[in-house]
Design a protein around this motif. Structure first.
Motif, PDB file in Angstrom:
ATOM      1  N   ASN A 129       0.843  -1.204   0.000  1.00  0.00           N
ATOM      2  CA  ASN A 129       0.000   0.000   0.000  1.00  0.00           C
ATOM      3  C   ASN A 129       0.877   1.252   0.000  1.00  0.00           C
ATOM      4  OD1 ASN A 129       0.874  -0.383   2.750  1.00  0.00           O
ATOM      5  ND2 ASN A 129      -0.736   1.035   3.402  1.00  0.00           N
ATOM      6  N   SER A 130       2.196   1.060  -0.217  1.00  0.00           N
ATOM      7  CA  SER A 130       3.151   2.159  -0.206  1.00  0.00           C
ATOM      8  C   SER A 130       3.530   2.551  -1.632  1.00  0.00           C
ATOM      9  CB  SER A 130       4.413   1.743   0.569  1.00  0.00           C
ATOM     10  OG  SER A 130       5.468   2.649   0.323  1.00  0.00           O
ATOM     11  N   LEU A 131       3.284   3.790  -1.994  1.00  0.00           N
ATOM     12  CA  LEU A 131       3.653   4.256  -3.329  1.00  0.00           C
ATOM     13  C   LEU A 131       5.175   4.261  -3.521  1.00  0.00           C
ATOM     14  CD1 LEU A 131       2.661   5.283  -6.053  1.00  0.00           C
ATOM     15  CD2 LEU A 131       2.636   7.603  -5.083  1.00  0.00           C
ATOM     16  N   PRO A 132       5.984   4.715  -2.543  1.00  0.00           N
ATOM     17  CA  PRO A 132       7.443   4.641  -2.720  1.00  0.00           C
ATOM     18  C   PRO A 132       7.948   3.206  -2.907  1.00  0.00           C
ATOM     19  CG  PRO A 132       6.922   6.186  -0.965  1.00  0.00           C
ATOM     20  CD  PRO A 132       5.641   5.487  -1.325  1.00  0.00           C
ATOM     21  N   VAL A 133       7.405   2.261  -2.135  1.00  0.00           N
ATOM     22  CA  VAL A 133       7.816   0.861  -2.281  1.00  0.00           C
ATOM     23  C   VAL A 133       7.440   0.347  -3.671  1.00  0.00           C
ATOM     24  CG1 VAL A 133       7.358  -1.503  -1.491  1.00  0.00           C
ATOM     25  CG2 VAL A 133       7.755   0.307   0.181  1.00  0.00           C
ATOM     26  N   PHE A 134       6.237   0.641  -4.116  1.00  0.00           N
ATOM     27  CA  PHE A 134       5.792   0.222  -5.443  1.00  0.00           C
ATOM     28  C   PHE A 134       6.701   0.788  -6.536  1.00  0.00           C
ATOM     29  CE2 PHE A 134       3.404   0.986  -9.338  1.00  0.00           C
ATOM     30  CZ  PHE A 134       2.894  -0.272  -9.610  1.00  0.00           C
ATOM     31  N   ASN A 135       7.031   2.075  -6.434  1.00  0.00           N
ATOM     32  CA  ASN A 135       7.879   2.702  -7.455  1.00  0.00           C
ATOM     33  C   ASN A 135       9.263   2.065  -7.503  1.00  0.00           C
ATOM     34  OD1 ASN A 135       5.909   4.494  -8.316  1.00  0.00           O
ATOM     35  ND2 ASN A 135       6.527   6.107  -6.898  1.00  0.00           N
ATOM     36  N   LEU A 136       9.825   1.759  -6.349  1.00  0.00           N
ATOM     37  CA  LEU A 136      11.140   1.125  -6.300  1.00  0.00           C
ATOM     38  C   LEU A 136      11.098  -0.277  -6.905  1.00  0.00           C
ATOM     39  CD1 LEU A 136      12.168   2.260  -2.715  1.00  0.00           C
ATOM     40  CD2 LEU A 136      13.357   2.893  -4.832  1.00  0.00           C
ATOM     41  N   GLY A 150      -6.553   3.647  -2.365  1.00  0.00           N
ATOM     42  CA  GLY A 150      -7.391   4.177  -1.301  1.00  0.00           C
ATOM     43  C   GLY A 150      -7.093   5.634  -1.074  1.00  0.00           C
ATOM     44  N   LEU A 151      -7.263   6.087   0.150  1.00  0.00           N
ATOM     45  CA  LEU A 151      -6.957   7.463   0.527  1.00  0.00           C
ATOM     46  C   LEU A 151      -5.445   7.607   0.691  1.00  0.00           C
ATOM     47  CD1 LEU A 151      -7.897  10.292   1.545  1.00  0.00           C
ATOM     48  CD2 LEU A 151      -7.936   9.295   3.841  1.00  0.00           C
ATOM     49  N   GLY A 157       3.352   8.328   2.296  1.00  0.00           N
ATOM     50  CA  GLY A 157       3.278   7.769   0.951  1.00  0.00           C
ATOM     51  C   GLY A 157       2.451   6.504   0.888  1.00  0.00           C
ATOM     52  N   ALA A 158       1.524   6.330   1.837  1.00  0.00           N
ATOM     53  CA  ALA A 158       0.729   5.099   1.921  1.00  0.00           C
ATOM     54  C   ALA A 158      -0.726   5.358   1.561  1.00  0.00           C
ATOM     55  CB  ALA A 158       0.816   4.510   3.327  1.00  0.00           C
ATOM     56  N   PHE A 159      -1.374   4.324   0.999  1.00  0.00           N
ATOM     57  CA  PHE A 159      -2.814   4.356   0.749  1.00  0.00           C
ATOM     58  C   PHE A 159      -3.520   3.646   1.900  1.00  0.00           C
ATOM     59  CE2 PHE A 159      -0.973   4.785  -3.478  1.00  0.00           C
ATOM     60  CZ  PHE A 159      -1.712   5.842  -3.994  1.00  0.00           C
ATOM     61  N   VAL A 160      -4.556   4.284   2.426  1.00  0.00           N
ATOM     62  CA  VAL A 160      -5.261   3.766   3.607  1.00  0.00           C
ATOM     63  C   VAL A 160      -6.765   3.953   3.427  1.00  0.00           C
ATOM     64  CG1 VAL A 160      -3.312   4.247   5.156  1.00  0.00           C
ATOM     65  CG2 VAL A 160      -5.054   6.011   4.777  1.00  0.00           C
ATOM     66  N   GLY A 161      -7.524   3.640   4.477  1.00  0.00           N
ATOM     67  CA  GLY A 161      -8.963   3.870   4.460  1.00  0.00           C
ATOM     68  C   GLY A 161      -9.763   2.642   4.087  1.00  0.00           C
ATOM     69  N   SER A 162     -11.077   2.811   3.993  1.00  0.00           N
ATOM     70  CA  SER A 162     -11.997   1.683   3.815  1.00  0.00           C
ATOM     71  C   SER A 162     -11.758   0.929   2.504  1.00  0.00           C
ATOM     72  CB  SER A 162     -13.446   2.171   3.887  1.00  0.00           C
ATOM     73  OG  SER A 162     -13.702   3.173   2.912  1.00  0.00           O
ATOM     74  N   ILE A 163     -11.420   1.639   1.430  1.00  0.00           N
ATOM     75  CA  ILE A 163     -11.165   0.965   0.146  1.00  0.00           C
ATOM     76  C   ILE A 163      -9.943   0.060   0.259  1.00  0.00           C
ATOM     77  CG2 ILE A 163     -10.501   1.320  -2.268  1.00  0.00           C
ATOM     78  CD1 ILE A 163     -12.114   3.936  -2.202  1.00  0.00           C
ATOM     79  N   ALA A 164      -8.877   0.581   0.865  1.00  0.00           N
ATOM     80  CA  ALA A 164      -7.659  -0.215   1.047  1.00  0.00           C
ATOM     81  C   ALA A 164      -7.918  -1.398   1.979  1.00  0.00           C
ATOM     82  CB  ALA A 164      -6.538   0.664   1.597  1.00  0.00           C
ATOM     83  N   THR A 197      -4.971   0.423  11.250  1.00  0.00           N
ATOM     84  CA  THR A 197      -6.098  -0.465  10.951  1.00  0.00           C
ATOM     85  C   THR A 197      -5.774  -1.377   9.780  1.00  0.00           C
ATOM     86  OG1 THR A 197      -7.678   1.177  11.777  1.00  0.00           O
ATOM     87  CG2 THR A 197      -8.542  -0.549  10.332  1.00  0.00           C
ATOM     88  N   LEU A 198      -5.201  -0.806   8.712  1.00  0.00           N
ATOM     89  CA  LEU A 198      -4.825  -1.627   7.564  1.00  0.00           C
ATOM     90  C   LEU A 198      -3.733  -2.629   7.930  1.00  0.00           C
ATOM     91  CD1 LEU A 198      -4.534  -0.719   3.898  1.00  0.00           C
ATOM     92  CD2 LEU A 198      -2.517  -1.711   4.975  1.00  0.00           C
ATOM     93  N   GLN A 199      -2.750  -2.191   8.696  1.00  0.00           N
ATOM     94  CA  GLN A 199      -1.667  -3.082   9.097  1.00  0.00           C
ATOM     95  C   GLN A 199      -2.176  -4.248   9.937  1.00  0.00           C
ATOM     96  OE1 GLN A 199       0.663   0.045  10.843  1.00  0.00           O
ATOM     97  NE2 GLN A 199       2.066   0.155   9.110  1.00  0.00           N
ATOM     98  N   LYS A 200      -3.149  -3.986  10.784  1.00  0.00           N
ATOM     99  CA  LYS A 200      -3.735  -5.067  11.589  1.00  0.00           C
ATOM    100  C   LYS A 200      -4.412  -6.100  10.702  1.00  0.00           C
ATOM    101  CE  LYS A 200      -6.950  -6.083  15.344  1.00  0.00           C
ATOM    102  NZ  LYS A 200      -7.521  -7.260  14.651  1.00  0.00           N
TER     103      LYS A 200
END
Length: 257
Positions: A129-136, A150-151, A157-164, A197-200
């Motif tokens: 869910n990390s844009l920097p990790v994805f780009n690398l 998500g949000l 640099g992370a995407f979070v929220g209900s969609i994620a 919440t996402l990490q859990k």
């Protein structure tokens, strides 16, 4: 979750966000609408918060939200801290990714970004869910990559929220690697409720649960406690962790230096 713990979490959310909705509290705490409304009424009677239509508001939320937000370091600022220690951790953690064709989750954080340099298998399915990790990882061009949307949180640099959250709930993960901001006793914490919440969810869905943390985060806590260290399989840290702290935290999980 006990009533007192649930109500402390609600107050903490008010401290962080100023105004929160019943729906948001439901997503974070996974309890019924009726239970939340009873809690809000009780907390309002105790003058712990203000009851507003559809949710609640912290009495002094403008002061609180400004001061708390200022305490979170930016992604750029974090990259400059403890660089040697993070490199050490990244190498050890990446070495644990050693099976071809595994499904791996890599969370947000500068240590996990460094891990991307040292992953050896040539065939992996990597979810992040990390844009920097994805780009690398996209520059390496040898992995099957999934970016959870998500949000977007610019701070990390992370995407979070209900969609994620909904997306990661449907994914079966072999090994998950998640960064932390604090470790205090058996409690694992970070700054953001949404990221926690996402990490859990990710850790609960992973066959093997791994954390990465430099030594300065031990015996410290951040805003939101999102996981129990006793459920973690491996905790990767650096060589500067004292023998005393290592001995103490090994009662909860396996420490790898």
């Amino acid at each position: 979750m006990l009533k007192t713990e649930r109500q402390r979490s609600i107050i903490a959310m008010c401290d962080r966000y100023g105004t929160i909705t019943v729906k948001f509290i439901q997503e974070v705490l996974n309890v019924s609408d009726m239970t939340i409304r009873r809690d809000l009424e009780e907390l309002a009677q105790k003058k712990k918060l203000l009851r507003v239509h559809g949710g609640a508001e912290k009495i002094d939320y403008l002061e609180k939200s400004t001061s708390i937000e200022a305490n979170e370091l930016s992604h750029t600022e974090k990259k400059k801290l403890h660089t040697k220690e993070k490199e050490y951790i990244a190498k050890n953690a990446a070495a644990h990714i050693n099976q071809e064709d595994d499904t791996i989750f890599l969370g947000s954080g500068t240590t996990i970004e460094l891990m991307t340099r040292y992953i050896k298998p040539s065939s992996l399915r990597i979810v992040t869910n990390s844009l920097p990790v994805f780009n690398l990882l996209s520059e390496i061009k040898r992995f099957e990559l999934y970016l959870i949307g998500g949000l977007y949180r610019e701070k990390t640099g992370a995407f979070v929220g209900s969609i994620a959250n909904e997306a990661v709930q449907k994914i079966s993960i072999k090994k998950a690697f998640v960064g932390v901001n604090g470790l205090k006793g058996s409690e694992v914490s970070n700054f953001s409720i949404e990221e926690g919440t996402l990490q859990k969810i990710v850790l609960d869905n992973a066959a093997e649960k791994c954390l990465v943390s430099d030594a300065n985060k031990f015996d410290h806590s951040d805003f939101y406690n999102f996981y129990d260290l006793r459920k973690i399989d491996k905790l990767f840290t650096d060589s500067t962790l004292s023998a005393g702290l290592k001995s103490y935290y090994q009662q909860f999980t396996k420490i790898i230096q």
